[in-house]
Design a protein around this motif. Structure first.
Motif, short mmCIF file in Angstrom:
data_model
loop_
_atom_site.label_atom_id
_atom_site.label_comp_id
_atom_site.label_asym_id
_atom_site.label_seq_id
_atom_site.Cartn_x
_atom_site.Cartn_y
_atom_site.Cartn_z
N ARG A 290 0.85 -1.20 0.00
CA ARG A 290 0.00 0.00 0.00
C ARG A 290 0.89 1.24 0.00
N TYR B 30 0.47 5.63 -0.03
CA TYR B 30 -0.47 6.73 0.16
C TYR B 30 0.23 8.07 -0.14
N SER C 184 2.29 1.05 3.77
CA SER C 184 1.89 0.07 4.77
C SER C 184 1.63 -1.25 4.07
N LEU C 185 1.42 -2.27 4.88
CA LEU C 185 0.87 -3.51 4.35
C LEU C 185 -0.62 -3.34 4.19
N THR D 206 -5.86 -3.54 8.03
CA THR D 206 -5.78 -2.63 9.17
C THR D 206 -5.31 -3.40 10.39
N GLY D 207 -5.04 -2.69 11.44
CA GLY D 207 -4.56 -3.33 12.65
C GLY D 207 -3.11 -2.95 12.89
N ALA D 208 -2.61 -3.37 14.03
CA ALA D 208 -1.27 -2.94 14.44
C ALA D 208 -0.21 -3.40 13.45
N ASN E 27 -0.38 -3.28 10.34
CA ASN E 27 -0.53 -2.55 9.09
C ASN E 27 -0.32 -1.06 9.30
N THR E 28 0.59 -0.75 10.21
CA THR E 28 0.89 0.63 10.54
C THR E 28 1.35 1.38 9.31
N ILE E 29 0.92 2.64 9.24
CA ILE E 29 1.31 3.50 8.13
C ILE E 29 2.56 4.27 8.52
N TYR E 30 3.59 4.16 7.70
CA TYR E 30 4.86 4.84 7.92
C TYR E 30 5.02 5.95 6.88
N PHE E 31 5.42 7.12 7.36
CA PHE E 31 5.55 8.29 6.49
C PHE E 31 7.00 8.56 6.11
N TYR F 149 -9.55 2.71 15.12
CA TYR F 149 -8.13 2.70 15.47
C TYR F 149 -7.68 4.12 15.75
N TYR G 7 -0.26 3.33 19.10
CA TYR G 7 -1.33 2.76 18.30
C TYR G 7 -2.27 2.02 19.24
#
Lengths: 116, 112
Positions: free
Chosen positions: A31, A33, A95-96, A99-101, A103-107, B32, B49
């Motif tokens: 993924r 973004y 991210s992967l 959702t969920g921990a 699949n954290t989004i990294y910037f 979340y 998180y």
């Protein structure tokens, strides 16, 4: 470091010119973004890809904006006929899927655009 | 009405103080809850998180979620000058997109 990489970090352009930003996500992330952040505001979602497919676009993404992720790896964000209101930081994130921990989004560090 | 409201500050505290940062949200569908830290002219960095009501602790940081009040908090104990940054709350509806909705961010300055 194998985090999200963005290039260029800073771009000054004249109104009416086209600009292109590149993003290289974390290698195993499918993924990707794009967000936009103006001074004093939080990032705003623009669009996202899963692999090479662009699955959602915000209404903020006018027809002067186009994003691609041709091989499901790096992505480009092009702004045509730039306007002063386009001045902002353009953030890429990855991210992967899901959702969920896990699949954290990294910037990334962002690409600053100044339109003069 | 914005989906997520956050006091922009600035918030100035002395070193060693306990800092409380807060966000409210309007849609109970958010599942979340995250806190990001952003240094000047840098990208946001994930701090905490959570996905349920209650507290989650990580070192000097505690994230608190109250879904009944639609209220989330981040507490920083023994604040340090290096904690000086903008703190962004970010919420996620879950589902296919994994899209984050951010607050405006609170600018924190910890004075030595």
């Amino acid at each position: 470091d194998t985090g999200v990489s963005q290039d260029p970090r800073h771009k000054i352009t004249k109104r009416g010119q086209n600009v292109t930003f590149r993003c290289d996500p974390i290698s195993e992330h499918n993924r990707l973004y794009w967000y936009r952040q103006t001074l004093g505001q939080g990032p705003e979602f623009l669009t996202y890809f899963q692999n090479e497919a662009q699955l959602e676009k915000s209404r903020l993404l006018s027809d002067r904006f186009s994003a691609e992720r041709p091989k499901g790896s790096f992505s480009t964000l092009e702004i045509q006929r730039t306007e002063q209101g386009d001045s902002a930081m353009y953030l890429c994130a990855s991210s992967l899927a899901g959702t969920g921990a896990g699949n954290t989004i990294y910037f990334g560090e962002g690409s600053w655009l100044t339109v003069v | 009405q914005k989906e997520v409201e956050q006091d922009p500050g600035p918030l100035s505290v002395p070193e060693g103080a306990i800092v409380s940062l807060n966000c409210t949200y309007s849609n109970s569908a958010f599942q979340y809850f995250m806190w990001y830290r952003q240094y000047s002219r840098k990208g946001p960095e994930l701090l905490m998180y959570t996905y349920s009501s209650g507290n989650k602790e990580d070192g000097r940081f505690t994230a608190q979620v109250d879904k009944s009040s639609k209220y989330i908090s981040l507490f920083i104990r023994d604040s340090q000058p290096s904690d000086s940054a903008t703190y962004l709350c970010a919420l996620n509806y879950g589902g296919a997109t994994n899209k984050l909705i951010f607050g405006t961010g609170t600018l924190l300055a910890v004075q030595p």
